[in-house]
Motif scaffolding. Structure first.
Motif, short mmCIF file in Angstrom:
data_model
loop_
_atom_site.label_atom_id
_atom_site.label_comp_id
_atom_site.label_asym_id
_atom_site.label_seq_id
_atom_site.Cartn_x
_atom_site.Cartn_y
_atom_site.Cartn_z
N MET A 1 0.83 -1.21 0.00
CA MET A 1 0.00 0.00 0.00
C MET A 1 0.86 1.25 0.00
O MET A 1 0.69 2.14 -0.82
CB MET A 1 -0.91 0.00 1.23
CG MET A 1 -1.78 1.23 1.36
SD MET A 1 -2.97 1.38 0.02
CE MET A 1 -3.82 2.88 0.51
N ILE A 2 1.85 1.30 0.92
CA ILE A 2 2.73 2.47 1.01
C ILE A 2 3.55 2.63 -0.25
O ILE A 2 3.70 3.74 -0.79
CB ILE A 2 3.65 2.37 2.24
CG1 ILE A 2 2.81 2.41 3.53
CG2 ILE A 2 4.67 3.50 2.24
CD1 ILE A 2 3.61 2.28 4.80
N ILE A 3 4.07 1.50 -0.77
CA ILE A 3 4.89 1.57 -1.98
C ILE A 3 4.05 2.04 -3.16
O ILE A 3 4.56 2.73 -4.06
CB ILE A 3 5.54 0.20 -2.28
CG1 ILE A 3 6.61 0.35 -3.37
CG2 ILE A 3 4.50 -0.82 -2.68
CD1 ILE A 3 7.77 1.23 -2.99
N ASP A 4 2.77 1.69 -3.18
CA ASP A 4 1.90 2.15 -4.27
C ASP A 4 1.70 3.66 -4.23
O ASP A 4 1.67 4.33 -5.26
CB ASP A 4 0.53 1.46 -4.18
CG ASP A 4 0.59 0.00 -4.61
OD1 ASP A 4 1.60 -0.39 -5.23
OD2 ASP A 4 -0.37 -0.74 -4.32
N VAL A 5 1.56 4.18 -3.02
CA VAL A 5 1.40 5.63 -2.86
C VAL A 5 2.66 6.35 -3.31
O VAL A 5 2.60 7.35 -4.04
CB VAL A 5 1.07 5.98 -1.39
CG1 VAL A 5 1.08 7.49 -1.20
CG2 VAL A 5 -0.28 5.41 -1.00
N VAL A 6 3.82 5.83 -2.88
CA VAL A 6 5.10 6.43 -3.25
C VAL A 6 5.30 6.35 -4.76
O VAL A 6 5.73 7.31 -5.41
CB VAL A 6 6.27 5.73 -2.53
CG1 VAL A 6 7.61 6.27 -3.02
CG2 VAL A 6 6.13 5.93 -1.03
N LYS A 7 4.97 5.17 -5.33
CA LYS A 7 5.12 4.96 -6.77
C LYS A 7 4.23 5.91 -7.57
O LYS A 7 4.61 6.36 -8.65
CB LYS A 7 4.79 3.50 -7.11
CG LYS A 7 4.99 3.15 -8.57
CD LYS A 7 4.70 1.67 -8.79
CE LYS A 7 4.96 1.27 -10.24
NZ LYS A 7 4.74 -0.18 -10.45
N THR A 8 3.07 6.22 -7.03
CA THR A 8 2.13 7.08 -7.73
C THR A 8 2.54 8.54 -7.71
O THR A 8 2.43 9.24 -8.72
CB THR A 8 0.72 6.94 -7.11
OG1 THR A 8 0.29 5.58 -7.22
CG2 THR A 8 -0.29 7.85 -7.82
N PHE A 9 3.03 9.00 -6.57
CA PHE A 9 3.25 10.44 -6.41
C PHE A 9 4.71 10.89 -6.48
O PHE A 9 4.98 12.05 -6.81
CB PHE A 9 2.63 10.91 -5.09
CG PHE A 9 1.14 10.77 -5.05
CD1 PHE A 9 0.33 11.62 -5.80
CD2 PHE A 9 0.54 9.78 -4.30
CE1 PHE A 9 -1.04 11.49 -5.78
CE2 PHE A 9 -0.85 9.64 -4.26
CZ PHE A 9 -1.64 10.50 -5.01
N ALA A 10 5.66 10.01 -6.17
CA ALA A 10 7.07 10.41 -6.22
C ALA A 10 7.51 10.87 -7.61
O ALA A 10 8.18 11.90 -7.75
CB ALA A 10 7.96 9.27 -5.72
N PRO A 11 7.12 10.15 -8.68
CA PRO A 11 7.51 10.61 -10.02
C PRO A 11 6.94 11.99 -10.36
O PRO A 11 7.56 12.74 -11.13
CB PRO A 11 6.92 9.53 -10.94
CG PRO A 11 6.85 8.31 -10.09
CD PRO A 11 6.47 8.83 -8.73
N ALA A 12 5.78 12.33 -9.80
CA ALA A 12 5.18 13.64 -10.06
C ALA A 12 6.07 14.76 -9.51
O ALA A 12 6.22 15.82 -10.14
CB ALA A 12 3.79 13.72 -9.42
N ILE A 13 6.63 14.52 -8.34
CA ILE A 13 7.53 15.51 -7.75
C ILE A 13 8.77 15.68 -8.63
O ILE A 13 9.23 16.80 -8.87
CB ILE A 13 7.94 15.07 -6.33
CG1 ILE A 13 6.71 14.98 -5.43
CG2 ILE A 13 8.96 16.04 -5.74
CD1 ILE A 13 6.98 14.38 -4.06
N VAL A 14 9.28 14.56 -9.13
CA VAL A 14 10.46 14.61 -9.99
C VAL A 14 10.17 15.38 -11.28
O VAL A 14 10.96 16.22 -11.71
CB VAL A 14 10.94 13.18 -10.33
CG1 VAL A 14 12.08 13.22 -11.34
CG2 VAL A 14 11.39 12.45 -9.07
N SER A 15 9.03 15.09 -11.91
CA SER A 15 8.69 15.78 -13.16
C SER A 15 8.47 17.27 -12.94
O SER A 15 8.81 18.09 -13.79
CB SER A 15 7.44 15.16 -13.81
OG SER A 15 6.29 15.35 -13.01
#
Length: 350
Positions: A1-15
């Motif tokens: 669950m936590i990894i899914d949240v990180v996977k979903t939003f972390a790339p947005a911060i990078v972009s």
């Protein structure tokens, strides 16, 4: 669950960060090469004098570069490549965060790239002094052919490779439409592309598309399509970086390279989530602008030149009535947020 949240939003911060980093370079390049319109629109699509449009625009006087959409798709694609490359050299964390997958993101990435390149070509011709300025880039017919070609490829991929032949009807369930899925897909993509007329005021298109892709990112996440959700939010991050420099006074305009990439990709994302029938609700702002242009053209043709709006699309109508551009833009954002919430609620209830 936590990894899914990180996977979903972390790339947005990078972009988002990447978008802010590359913007000065993109802006400097566009300005140095004078990539702005040398002439304003002088006639409407039906050949009549565009006096009101001329009074509202005057891009050649502002000398605001086009092709700002490069910031959006470039930062998004660099982010995708970074996470994919990280997964190739590190099977640990980066492998878990990589969201470039065959069944969820290959097709939207392909569509984003093709739309960006075709739009870039159109933008270049529209600002190049060696090109016939009367044409203003690719003709509408040629752009339509390009979008239709991509739509055919997308329809074939869904139908043959992903074996998709059904859509979800809210409050009804799954409806299998068989081979009719192919023409339906093509019509939806062409209709979504027509919503690109919304790119007409500083900050308008960036905010509207950020809201729409956020809604579909949430829908994808709720449907356990984590890779697709991450892709949607990567675009949101890139759009917010673009919007940072597109609010009045805009440093550059999104123009066709961004609009073509985003509208066609949006259609693909809507089909991947199987919530394409919710698209007119979530993207109501696109529908409103596109419909107003169509209504205006039909009215002029069948009512002896009489207009329904002072000028189309309708956001320019309000501007012509005296609304400040910022007022129009913010109210569009408000409508967009409410529409997105309504669409998500329907998905949850349906």
């Amino acid at each position: 669950m936590i990894i899914d949240v990180v996977k979903t939003f972390a790339p947005a911060i990078v972009s988002f960060v990447l978008g802010l980093i590359i913007t000065p370079y993109v802006s400097k390049f566009l300005t140095a090469h004078m990539f702005w319109k040398k002439k304003s629109v002088i006639v409407t699509t039906d050949g009549r004098a565009a006096s009101i449009t001329q009074s509202l625009h005057g891009d050649e006087e502002r000398r605001t570069p086009r092709m700002g959409g490069m910031v959006v798709w470039a930062s998004a694609l660099i982010t995708i490549i970074l996470f994919w490359f990280g997964a190739q050299i590190n099977e640990g964390l980066f492998d878990k965060l990589n969201f470039f997958s065959r069944n969820q993101t290959w097709l939207p990435v392909f569509t984003l790239i093709v739309g960006a390149l075709v739009g870039l070509l159109d933008d270049y011709w529209s600002v190049s002094e060696i090109y016939d300025q009367k044409a203003g880039g690719l003709s509408f017919k040629k752009r339509l052919i390009m979008v239709t070609t991509v739509a055919i490829i997308g329809a074939w991929w869904f139908y043959s490779k992903l074996e998709v032949t059904a859509i979800i009807v809210p409050f009804f369930g799954v409806l299998n439409i068989g081979w009719l899925f192919i023409p339906f897909f093509i019509i939806v993509m062409l209709g979504t592309y027509s919503g690109g007329v919304i790119d007409g005021l500083d900050g308008l298109s960036g905010g509207v598309f950020a809201i729409i892709f956020s809604a579909y990112g949430i829908i994808a996440y709720l449907g356990n399509q984590i890779d697709l959700a991450a892709f949607c939010f990567v675009l949101v991050g890139a759009l917010l970086a673009f919007l940072w420099h597109n609010i009045p006074p805009a440093r550059f305009f999104m123009s066709e390279t961004g609009i073509m990439a985003l509208t066609m990709t949006l259609a693909v994302v809507a089909f991947l989530t199987q919530q394409v029938l919710i698209l007119p609700i979530i993207a109501s702002t696109l529908v409103i602008s596109s419909a107003s242009s169509s209504i205006q053209l039909l009215s002029k043709k069948f009512r002896d030149g009489q207009k329904v709006f002072l000028v189309a699309p309708v956001h320019h109508h309000f501007q012509a009535k005296g609304w400040p551009a910022s007022t129009v833009v913010m109210r569009y954002w408000i409508i967009g947020v409410i529409s997105a919430i309504v669409g998500i609620v329907i998905v949850l209830l349906g």
